[in-house]
Design a protein around this motif. Structure first.
Motif, short mmCIF file in Angstrom:
data_model
loop_
_atom_site.label_atom_id
_atom_site.label_comp_id
_atom_site.label_asym_id
_atom_site.label_seq_id
_atom_site.Cartn_x
_atom_site.Cartn_y
_atom_site.Cartn_z
N ASP A 1 0.83 -1.21 0.00
CA ASP A 1 0.00 0.00 0.00
C ASP A 1 0.86 1.26 0.00
O ASP A 1 0.60 2.21 -0.73
CB ASP A 1 -0.82 0.02 1.29
N ASN A 2 1.88 1.27 0.86
CA ASN A 2 2.77 2.44 0.94
C ASN A 2 3.52 2.65 -0.37
O ASN A 2 3.65 3.77 -0.85
CB ASN A 2 3.74 2.30 2.12
N ILE A 3 3.98 1.54 -0.98
CA ILE A 3 4.69 1.67 -2.27
C ILE A 3 3.72 2.22 -3.32
O ILE A 3 4.08 3.06 -4.15
CB ILE A 3 5.27 0.30 -2.73
N SER A 4 2.49 1.74 -3.25
CA SER A 4 1.51 2.18 -4.24
C SER A 4 1.26 3.70 -4.14
O SER A 4 1.18 4.38 -5.16
CB SER A 4 0.24 1.34 -4.03
N TYR A 5 1.18 4.23 -2.91
CA TYR A 5 0.99 5.69 -2.79
C TYR A 5 2.22 6.44 -3.30
O TYR A 5 2.11 7.49 -3.92
CB TYR A 5 0.68 6.08 -1.34
N TYR A 6 3.40 5.88 -3.03
CA TYR A 6 4.63 6.51 -3.53
C TYR A 6 4.58 6.58 -5.06
O TYR A 6 4.81 7.63 -5.66
CB TYR A 6 5.85 5.71 -3.07
N ASN A 7 4.23 5.45 -5.70
CA ASN A 7 4.14 5.42 -7.16
C ASN A 7 3.08 6.40 -7.67
O ASN A 7 3.31 7.11 -8.65
CB ASN A 7 3.76 4.01 -7.63
N GLU A 8 1.94 6.41 -6.99
CA GLU A 8 0.84 7.29 -7.45
C GLU A 8 1.26 8.75 -7.48
O GLU A 8 0.82 9.52 -8.33
CB GLU A 8 -0.38 7.13 -6.54
N TRP A 9 2.11 9.12 -6.53
CA TRP A 9 2.56 10.52 -6.48
C TRP A 9 3.20 10.92 -7.82
O TRP A 9 3.00 12.02 -8.33
CB TRP A 9 3.56 10.69 -5.32
N PHE A 10 3.96 10.00 -8.42
CA PHE A 10 4.63 10.29 -9.69
C PHE A 10 3.69 10.10 -10.87
O PHE A 10 3.75 10.81 -11.85
CB PHE A 10 5.89 9.42 -9.82
N LEU A 11 2.78 9.13 -10.73
CA LEU A 11 1.81 8.86 -11.80
C LEU A 11 0.90 10.06 -12.03
O LEU A 11 0.57 10.39 -13.16
CB LEU A 11 0.93 7.69 -11.37
N TYR A 12 0.46 10.64 -10.94
CA TYR A 12 -0.53 11.71 -11.05
C TYR A 12 0.09 13.07 -10.73
O TYR A 12 -0.55 13.95 -10.15
CB TYR A 12 -1.76 11.39 -10.17
N ASP A 13 1.37 13.21 -11.08
CA ASP A 13 2.06 14.48 -11.10
C ASP A 13 1.93 15.25 -9.79
O ASP A 13 1.58 16.43 -9.77
CB ASP A 13 1.49 15.31 -12.28
N GLY A 14 2.19 14.55 -8.68
CA GLY A 14 2.16 15.23 -7.39
C GLY A 14 0.79 15.75 -7.02
O GLY A 14 0.65 16.77 -6.33
N ASN A 15 -0.25 15.06 -7.46
CA ASN A 15 -1.62 15.50 -7.15
C ASN A 15 -1.85 15.44 -5.64
O ASN A 15 -1.63 14.39 -5.01
CB ASN A 15 -2.61 14.56 -7.87
#
Ligand SMILES: NC(=O)c1ccc[n+]([C@@H]2O[C@H](COP(=O)([O-])OP(=O)(O)OC[C@H]3O[C@@H](n4cnc5c(N)ncnc54)[C@H](OP(=O)(O)O)[C@@H]3O)[C@@H](O)[C@H]2O)c1
Length: 376
Positions: free
Chosen positions: A313-327
């Protein structure tokens, strides 16, 4: 509004459901009550007949707001859904107290669709420890709730296990074109449908992360598509294209979004997207995925963590930060959906997980980066 059948009762359920986790806000961060009530009334006047709330949405104020909005004859026009957040109950008594509080907040006699909220491994174990299902069957027999279901955020194996365990009236899963193979995913959707269990969808636009801050490559795909659609329409149409879906909840946060989604759900027939359109959506998903930093497959071999961190879960949030341009929504979700004390910052770099990770990810390093990113 298009409708799909609730096979348990033969009722028509609107394809668009009103989610109330992201209601319009006033400047002080509280719910903009007048606009929210107006939106709920308008949605029902336009044919929506499914309204979803939960104990903790808007810090408990969503249930109250929904209760107010459903006065004056609106209650009878909808299926009202609410959920048991078993993780907030320290024992069975507290769980029962929460249930009573929900009725007080909503000020109704009966909840049509009642869900075990946010099932994953630990939550499902807790629900069983507290005999939640027996309690729900009891309340169903008393007429306090009509249909029993669960909302799901665990992995596919657990989803199938839970589906097979009870004669569920319905279930609710997260599904959008980025999450085809995440949690229950498309396979889970088809599995539930094969057992005759109706499926409600949440997060069809990934909580809004598919509608703003688009990567340039995704924007270009939408701009050059043969049919002109907004990112919201592409996302919602992809979900609605699955005939197994009964209802799609969207947490619309202003009247314009509601108006657009009502329009989309007038046209979103199942299997109506062409091969070409589906290929464009696949390309958009691939473009987002190129931005992933660490390719965790969520196999969960790394678990359990001695510090109780949900590592995938924590890795997924880290990845999402880059996927969605620091949303900023990613950061907000991180704090909403992870548990204090069990976040990345609790990592002591023992690296027990790294020995087990088939992808050989530097998990301790990723936890440190995740903590830096979100928790400092
Ligand atoms: N049971 C559970 O565990 C659980 C978990 C999650 C959700 N839910 C339920 O499911 C509902 C739906 O999930 P969700 O709220 O995450 O749905 P969603 O549709 O994925 O996200 C809603 C967000 O998408 C954006 N959006 C919606 N329509 C749009 C449009 N036409 N144009 C542009 N942006 C648009 C808005 O974001 P911005 O305005 O902020 O950009 C809105 O706040 C929730 O409200 C809640 O009732 C349940």
């Amino acid at each position: 509004m298009l409708y799909r059948k609730f096979n348990k009762t033969g009722q028509d359920v609107s394809l668009l459901g009103m989610g109330t986790m992201r209601l319009p806000l006033a400047e002080d961060g509280s719910i903009d009550e007048a606009t929210a009530i107006e939106m709920i009334h308008h949605s029902i006047d336009q044919g929506i007949n499914y309204v979803d709330t939960a104990y903790m949405y808007h810090k408990g104020k969503s249930e109250e707001l929904v209760g107010k909005a459903l006065k004056d004859g609106y209650r009878e026009k909808v299926l009202l859904a609410d959920k048991m957040p078993v993780w907030l109950a320290k024992d069975e008594e507290k769980m029962k107290e929460i249930f009573e509080t929900q009725f007080e907040r909503l000020d109704v006699d009966c909840i049509d669709m009642y869900l075990v909220h946010s099932v994953d491994g630990p939550i499902w174990r807790r629900a069983q420890k507290f005999n939640l299902m027996d309690f729900l069957y009891e309340k169903q027999a008393e007429g306090k709730i009509k249909h029993i279901g669960f909302s799901f955020h665990g992995d596919l194996d657990l989803f199938k296990e839970v589906i097979d365990m009870y004669d569920w009236d319905f279930c609710q899963i997260q599904l959008n074109y980025m999450d085809k193979e995440f949690q229950a995913g498309v396979e889970g959707l088809k599995y539930a449908a094969s057992k005759g269990i109706p499926v409600i969808i949440m997060e069809p636009l990934k909580g809004g992360k598919l509608t703003d801050k688009l990567p340039a490559s995704v924007k270009e795909l939408w701009d050059n598509a043969p049919v002109k659609r907004t990112p919201a329409e592409w996302g919602l149409r992809w979900v609605a294209n699955h005939p197994e879906v009964m209802c799609i909840l969207s947490g619309m946060s202003n009247p314009e979004q509601l108006a657009e989604n009502l329009r989309i759900m007038d046209q979103a027939q199942p299997n109506s997207l062409t091969e070409e359109e589906l290929a464009i959506i696949d390309k958009a998903s691939a473009e987002y995925n190129k931005l992933i930093q660490y390719s965790c497959t969520e196999c969960r071999y790394c678990m359990p963590c001695p510090k109780k961190i949900d590592i995938p879960d924590n890795i997924s949030y880290y990845n999402e930060w880059f996927l969605y341009d620091g949303n900023p929504k990613v950061k907000a979700d991180f704090f909403t959906f992870t548990i204090e004390g069990r976040r990345a910052s609790a990592c002591v770099a023992c690296k027990a997980c790294e020995e087990k990770c088939p992808q050989h990810l530097p998990i301790a390093e990723i936890m440190a980066k995740t903590a830096d990113l979100f928790e400092k």
